[in-house]
Design a protein around this motif. Sequence first.
Motif, mmCIF file in Angstrom:
data_model
loop_
_atom_site.group_PDB
_atom_site.id
_atom_site.type_symbol
_atom_site.label_atom_id
_atom_site.label_comp_id
_atom_site.label_asym_id
_atom_site.label_seq_id
_atom_site.Cartn_x
_atom_site.Cartn_y
_atom_site.Cartn_z
ATOM 1 N N GLN A 26 0.853 -1.184 0.000
ATOM 2 C CA GLN A 26 0.000 0.000 0.000
ATOM 3 C C GLN A 26 0.886 1.230 0.000
ATOM 4 O OE1 GLN A 26 -2.943 0.020 3.118
ATOM 5 N NE2 GLN A 26 -2.855 2.229 3.280
ATOM 6 N N VAL A 27 0.691 2.102 -0.990
ATOM 7 C CA VAL A 27 1.492 3.314 -1.125
ATOM 8 C C VAL A 27 0.549 4.504 -1.094
ATOM 9 C CG1 VAL A 27 3.117 4.586 -2.566
ATOM 10 C CG2 VAL A 27 3.232 2.096 -2.484
ATOM 11 N N GLY A 28 0.796 5.403 -0.151
ATOM 12 C CA GLY A 28 -0.025 6.592 -0.036
ATOM 13 C C GLY A 28 0.836 7.837 0.027
ATOM 14 N N CYS A 29 0.265 8.944 -0.376
ATOM 15 C CA CYS A 29 0.961 10.221 -0.354
ATOM 16 C C CYS A 29 0.320 11.094 0.718
ATOM 17 C CB CYS A 29 0.873 10.891 -1.722
ATOM 18 S SG CYS A 29 1.656 12.521 -1.806
ATOM 19 N N GLY A 30 1.132 11.787 1.486
ATOM 20 C CA GLY A 30 0.612 12.665 2.524
ATOM 21 C C GLY A 30 -0.064 13.898 1.967
ATOM 22 N N PHE A 31 0.253 14.260 0.712
ATOM 23 C CA PHE A 31 -0.335 15.445 0.096
ATOM 24 C C PHE A 31 -1.603 15.116 -0.686
ATOM 25 C CE2 PHE A 31 4.273 16.353 0.309
ATOM 26 C CZ PHE A 31 4.208 17.365 1.238
ATOM 27 N N GLN A 32 -1.717 13.877 -1.142
ATOM 28 C CA GLN A 32 -2.888 13.445 -1.896
ATOM 29 C C GLN A 32 -3.700 12.486 -1.024
ATOM 30 O OE1 GLN A 32 -3.656 14.493 -5.012
ATOM 31 N NE2 GLN A 32 -1.820 15.763 -5.044
ATOM 32 N N ALA A 33 -4.980 12.426 -1.263
ATOM 33 C CA ALA A 33 -5.844 11.586 -0.436
ATOM 34 C C ALA A 33 -5.853 10.129 -0.886
ATOM 35 C CB ALA A 33 -7.273 12.137 -0.475
ATOM 36 N N GLY A 34 -5.430 9.847 -2.104
ATOM 37 C CA GLY A 34 -5.537 8.503 -2.647
ATOM 38 C C GLY A 34 -4.464 7.551 -2.154
ATOM 39 N N VAL A 35 -4.805 6.282 -2.175
ATOM 40 C CA VAL A 35 -3.891 5.211 -1.821
ATOM 41 C C VAL A 35 -3.880 4.234 -2.990
ATOM 42 C CG1 VAL A 35 -3.488 3.289 -0.251
ATOM 43 C CG2 VAL A 35 -4.344 5.436 0.639
ATOM 44 N N ARG A 36 -2.701 3.746 -3.331
ATOM 45 C CA ARG A 36 -2.569 2.789 -4.426
ATOM 46 C C ARG A 36 -2.026 1.479 -3.886
ATOM 47 N NH1 ARG A 36 -3.497 5.361 -9.554
ATOM 48 N NH2 ARG A 36 -3.275 7.595 -9.285
ATOM 49 N N ASP A 42 5.741 -7.231 -8.895
ATOM 50 C CA ASP A 42 5.998 -6.149 -9.857
ATOM 51 C C ASP A 42 7.062 -5.191 -9.325
ATOM 52 O OD1 ASP A 42 4.102 -7.220 -11.537
ATOM 53 O OD2 ASP A 42 2.528 -5.817 -10.947
ATOM 54 N N LEU A 43 7.022 -4.910 -8.037
ATOM 55 C CA LEU A 43 8.015 -4.012 -7.451
ATOM 56 C C LEU A 43 9.394 -4.673 -7.389
ATOM 57 C CD1 LEU A 43 5.867 -2.454 -4.606
ATOM 58 C CD2 LEU A 43 6.435 -1.457 -6.816
ATOM 59 N N ILE A 44 9.440 -6.005 -7.293
ATOM 60 C CA ILE A 44 10.722 -6.710 -7.336
ATOM 61 C C ILE A 44 11.364 -6.536 -8.699
ATOM 62 C CG2 ILE A 44 11.785 -9.014 -7.323
ATOM 63 C CD1 ILE A 44 9.805 -9.781 -5.129
ATOM 64 N N SER A 54 12.191 0.553 2.680
ATOM 65 C CA SER A 54 13.116 1.320 1.850
ATOM 66 C C SER A 54 12.438 1.861 0.595
ATOM 67 C CB SER A 54 14.327 0.465 1.461
ATOM 68 O OG SER A 54 13.946 -0.550 0.552
ATOM 69 N N LEU A 55 11.251 1.365 0.277
ATOM 70 C CA LEU A 55 10.513 1.881 -0.875
ATOM 71 C C LEU A 55 10.045 3.315 -0.660
ATOM 72 C CD1 LEU A 55 8.354 -1.214 -1.845
ATOM 73 C CD2 LEU A 55 10.389 -0.364 -2.992
ATOM 74 N N GLU A 56 9.928 3.735 0.600
ATOM 75 C CA GLU A 56 9.504 5.113 0.873
ATOM 76 C C GLU A 56 10.482 6.115 0.286
ATOM 77 O OE1 GLU A 56 8.953 5.442 5.086
ATOM 78 O OE2 GLU A 56 7.019 4.413 5.012
ATOM 79 N N ARG A 57 11.756 5.749 0.214
ATOM 80 C CA ARG A 57 12.765 6.653 -0.346
ATOM 81 C C ARG A 57 12.892 6.503 -1.857
ATOM 82 N NH1 ARG A 57 15.058 4.302 4.103
ATOM 83 N NH2 ARG A 57 16.311 2.916 2.812
ATOM 84 N N LYS A 58 12.362 5.416 -2.411
ATOM 85 C CA LYS A 58 12.551 5.137 -3.827
ATOM 86 C C LYS A 58 11.350 5.479 -4.695
ATOM 87 C CE LYS A 58 15.846 1.470 -2.999
ATOM 88 N NZ LYS A 58 16.250 0.097 -3.304
ATOM 89 N N MET A 59 10.164 5.566 -4.102
ATOM 90 C CA MET A 59 8.955 5.785 -4.887
ATOM 91 C C MET A 59 8.499 7.232 -4.812
ATOM 92 S SD MET A 59 6.726 2.351 -4.271
ATOM 93 C CE MET A 59 5.727 2.612 -5.727
ATOM 94 N N LYS A 60 7.740 7.626 -5.830
ATOM 95 C CA LYS A 60 7.134 8.949 -5.878
ATOM 96 C C LYS A 60 5.632 8.786 -6.033
ATOM 97 C CE LYS A 60 10.987 11.343 -7.994
ATOM 98 N NZ LYS A 60 11.425 12.126 -9.141
ATOM 99 N N GLY A 67 8.133 12.866 -3.797
ATOM 100 C CA GLY A 67 8.573 11.657 -3.151
ATOM 101 C C GLY A 67 8.938 11.844 -1.692
ATOM 102 N N ASP A 68 8.745 13.058 -1.176
ATOM 103 C CA ASP A 68 9.188 13.353 0.185
ATOM 104 C C ASP A 68 8.178 12.971 1.260
ATOM 105 O OD1 ASP A 68 7.464 15.307 -0.692
ATOM 106 O OD2 ASP A 68 8.547 16.968 0.213
ATOM 107 N N ASN A 69 6.962 12.614 0.875
ATOM 108 C CA ASN A 69 5.962 12.286 1.883
ATOM 109 C C ASN A 69 5.195 11.017 1.511
ATOM 110 O OD1 ASN A 69 4.721 12.675 4.293
ATOM 111 N ND2 ASN A 69 3.313 14.239 3.599
ATOM 112 N N VAL A 70 5.914 10.042 0.971
ATOM 113 C CA VAL A 70 5.294 8.784 0.565
ATOM 114 C C VAL A 70 5.331 7.812 1.750
ATOM 115 C CG1 VAL A 70 5.515 6.805 -0.978
ATOM 116 C CG2 VAL A 70 5.884 9.093 -1.846
ATOM 117 N N GLU A 71 4.206 7.175 2.001
ATOM 118 C CA GLU A 71 4.099 6.202 3.083
ATOM 119 C C GLU A 71 3.830 4.831 2.473
ATOM 120 O OE1 GLU A 71 0.911 7.678 5.397
ATOM 121 O OE2 GLU A 71 1.986 9.479 6.001
#
Length: 111
Positions: A26-36, A42-44, A54-60, A67-71
Amino acid sequence: MPDLPPRRRTLIVLLSWAHARGHLVQVGCGFQAGVRYYVPDDLIRLFGDVDVQSLERKMKCGRCGRGDNVEVDLRLPSAAERQRMTIRRLVDIRVKRIPVWRDDAPQNSDP
């Protein structure tokens, strides 16, 4: 003496472990309301078999591009939840070809 907080145990979870057990990333952005939601396999293919945190630093974020506020977290949905989820799947990996130029100066031939 001040009271110290209890030690946190950091559990390192690899993407291959999550894929073998049927988890979704689950990847969410602190600035956007959506979660993907992504399939770990696929990520491998993109990042290798890395730790999930460590994906928090690699994904946008796919919407705002930041990419600074990805959870990033793991989620094991039930069958009913999984039917309602939209899961992003990797279709293709495209490599951008950028030319690199070099200037050759004329050779000066003095006798």
